[in-house]
Design an enzyme around this catalytic site. Structure first.
Site, PDB file in Angstrom:
ATOM      1  N   ASN A   1      12.473   3.729  10.860  1.00 51.91           N
ATOM      2  CA  ASN A   1      12.251   3.700  12.315  1.00 51.91           C
ATOM      3  C   ASN A   1      13.485   3.217  13.075  1.00 51.91           C
ATOM      4  O   ASN A   1      14.282   2.425  12.561  1.00 51.91           O
ATOM      5  CB  ASN A   1      11.019   2.849  12.662  1.00 51.91           C
ATOM      6  CG  ASN A   1      11.033   1.457  12.074  1.00 51.91           C
ATOM      7  OD1 ASN A   1      11.426   1.251  10.939  1.00 51.91           O
ATOM      8  ND2 ASN A   1      10.619   0.474  12.858  1.00 51.91           N
TER       9      ASN A   1
ATOM     10  N   HIS B   1      10.061   7.223  14.864  1.00 51.97           N
ATOM     11  CA  HIS B   1       9.238   6.658  13.793  1.00 51.97           C
ATOM     12  C   HIS B   1       9.812   7.105  12.436  1.00 51.97           C
ATOM     13  O   HIS B   1      10.505   8.113  12.359  1.00 51.97           O
ATOM     14  CB  HIS B   1       7.791   7.113  13.936  1.00 51.97           C
ATOM     15  CG  HIS B   1       7.115   6.582  15.174  1.00 51.97           C
ATOM     16  ND1 HIS B   1       5.817   6.144  15.182  1.00 51.97           N
ATOM     17  CD2 HIS B   1       7.581   6.418  16.439  1.00 51.97           C
ATOM     18  CE1 HIS B   1       5.494   5.733  16.403  1.00 51.97           C
ATOM     19  NE2 HIS B   1       6.544   5.885  17.189  1.00 51.97           N
TER      20      HIS B   1
ATOM     21  N   CYS C   1       0.951   6.461  12.050  1.00 50.24           N
ATOM     22  CA  CYS C   1       0.275   6.273  13.344  1.00 50.24           C
ATOM     23  C   CYS C   1      -0.138   7.642  13.892  1.00 50.24           C
ATOM     24  O   CYS C   1       0.268   8.686  13.383  1.00 50.24           O
ATOM     25  CB  CYS C   1       1.204   5.552  14.314  1.00 50.24           C
ATOM     26  SG  CYS C   1       2.517   6.595  14.964  1.00 50.24           S
TER      27      CYS C   1
ATOM     28  N   CYS D   1       2.704  10.091  14.735  1.00 51.05           N
ATOM     29  CA  CYS D   1       3.335  10.766  13.594  1.00 51.05           C
ATOM     30  C   CYS D   1       2.431  11.836  13.001  1.00 51.05           C
ATOM     31  O   CYS D   1       2.903  12.868  12.536  1.00 51.05           O
ATOM     32  CB  CYS D   1       3.722   9.759  12.520  1.00 51.05           C
ATOM     33  SG  CYS D   1       5.112   8.763  13.058  1.00 51.05           S
TER      34      CYS D   1
ATOM     35  N   GLU E   1      14.617   1.787  16.999  1.00 52.45           N
ATOM     36  CA  GLU E   1      14.307   1.323  18.363  1.00 52.45           C
ATOM     37  C   GLU E   1      15.627   0.937  19.001  1.00 52.45           C
ATOM     38  O   GLU E   1      16.468   0.326  18.347  1.00 52.45           O
ATOM     39  CB  GLU E   1      13.407   0.085  18.296  1.00 52.45           C
ATOM     40  CG  GLU E   1      12.119   0.326  17.523  1.00 52.45           C
ATOM     41  CD  GLU E   1      11.525  -0.946  16.946  1.00 52.45           C
ATOM     42  OE1 GLU E   1      12.116  -2.042  17.119  1.00 52.45           O
ATOM     43  OE2 GLU E   1      10.461  -0.840  16.319  1.00 52.45           O
TER      44      GLU E   1
ATOM     45  N   GLU F   1       8.551   8.499   9.840  1.00 55.97           N
ATOM     46  CA  GLU F   1       8.181   9.852   9.394  1.00 55.97           C
ATOM     47  C   GLU F   1       9.034  10.890  10.128  1.00 55.97           C
ATOM     48  O   GLU F   1       9.523  11.862   9.540  1.00 55.97           O
ATOM     49  CB  GLU F   1       6.690  10.128   9.683  1.00 55.97           C
ATOM     50  CG  GLU F   1       5.722   9.240   8.921  1.00 55.97           C
ATOM     51  CD  GLU F   1       5.400   7.931   9.637  1.00 55.97           C
ATOM     52  OE1 GLU F   1       6.269   7.403  10.387  1.00 55.97           O
ATOM     53  OE2 GLU F   1       4.294   7.428   9.451  1.00 55.97           O
TER      54      GLU F   1
HETATM   55 ZN   LIG Z   1       4.430   6.700  13.654  1.00 54.95          ZN
END
Ligand SMILES: [Zn+2]
Length: 298
Positions: A90, A103, A130, A133, A92, A105
């Site tokens: 991930n 993310h 999530c 994703c 950010e 994935e």
């Molecule tokens: Zn996700």
């Protein structure tokens, strides 16, 4: 670019594999994936099943996370149709809207896509995917054959995790993410950075807005990383081209602060533009980055 390996991330792996992985990852030019042949050699040395081995590799992927906001490290490993195996983690970016987040994935899948894969066989993740994703993966071609592997669970299909799904077919769209369809934009007398941005643009998946677009980033060390736009039927899980390029840069062990030049190339006639968000995100990373913008017609 030599990659730093956290000893803690190797603790689930047999010692014989640790030395092989260390030498592959510290070799010049390692950019975050293993070829099918390298992976099969590692797997054979491990004496583990394929899924067990991928799960044991996840902590290495998770150390690639750039997560200064959540401090939540997610790792993913995607195997492409070629058998090559790609890390993802991930991302950010402090100072930038959360919808610019990548993310794990998305990271592993877009990584495989940018290195020439035309489909994903399986994806292994250290946390349950999530909703964002699950929706992102629903855009993939041959999604019915995708296997999703999580720690201490059976393997899932996407339909198991996303029943009653909404997808491209609900908008009468046949194209899927990672299809080998290409656009045909050109720009004469281009620099290598522009050529890379246009190659990414030609690969991009933008059936909803027709904003075919690509980004290329150049770093102080001369590294060149490109990203293609990955659009999604539910719109919000779409992955902008800058994020796809940043992802490759981080997985190759480079730092965002080392970006010197960026090129955004996009379709002049799309129904959206990435220009404003690309400028804002690059500005937050380093105001000295030069952004070149090309608005092209096919
Ligand atoms: Zn996700």
């Amino acid at each position: 670019m030599t990659q730093h390996i956290h000893p803690e991330s190797l603790k689930n792996l047999p010692q014989a594999v640790v030395s092989q992985i260390t030498s592959l990852m510290q070799a010049d030019g390692f950019s975050g994936h293993f070829s099918a042949q390298q992976y099969q050699t590692l797997l054979a040395t491990s004496n583990m099943t394929d899924t067990e081995f991928k799960l044991a590799l996840l902590p290495i992927a998770a150390t690639r996370a750039y997560c200064g906001i959540s401090h939540f490290h997610v790792g993913a490993i995607a195997e492409g149709h070629s058998g090559n195996v790609y890390f993802g983690a991930n991302i950010e970016i402090p100072g930038v809207q959360l919808n610019q987040t990548v993310h794990a994935e998305q990271s592993a899948i877009s990584h495989a896509w940018m290195k020439g894969e035309t489909g994903i066989k399986n994806i292994t993740i250290n946390h349950t995917p999530c909703g964002h994703c699950r929706q992102f993966m629903n855009e993939l071609n041959q999604v019915d054959e995708l296997s999703i592997q999580l720690p201490n669970r059976p393997s899932y299909s996407l339909a198991d995790l996303l029943p009653e799904s909404f997808g491209p077919k609900d908008l009468d769209i046949e194209a899927r993410l990672m299809d080998s369809t290409r656009q045909n934009y050109r720009f004469d007398n281009a620099t290598s950075t522009i050529v890379n941005a246009i190659e990414a643009l030609n690969l991009s998946h933008a059936p909803y807005t027709h904003n075919h677009s690509g980004v290329a980033l150049q770093t102080q060390s001369g590294g060149l990383y490109s990203g293609a736009y990955a659009e999604n039927a539910a719109f919000n899980p779409s992955l902008p081209p800058l994020q796809v390029a940043i992802n490759l840069l981080l997985l190759a062990g480079e730092k965002l602060e080392h970006i010197t030049t960026a090129v955004l190339a996009e379709n002049a006639n799309g129904s959206i533009s990435h220009l404003a968000e690309t400028q804002t995100t690059l500005e937050a990373i380093n105001p000295d980055i030069t952004l070149e913008y090309l608005s092209l017609s096919q």
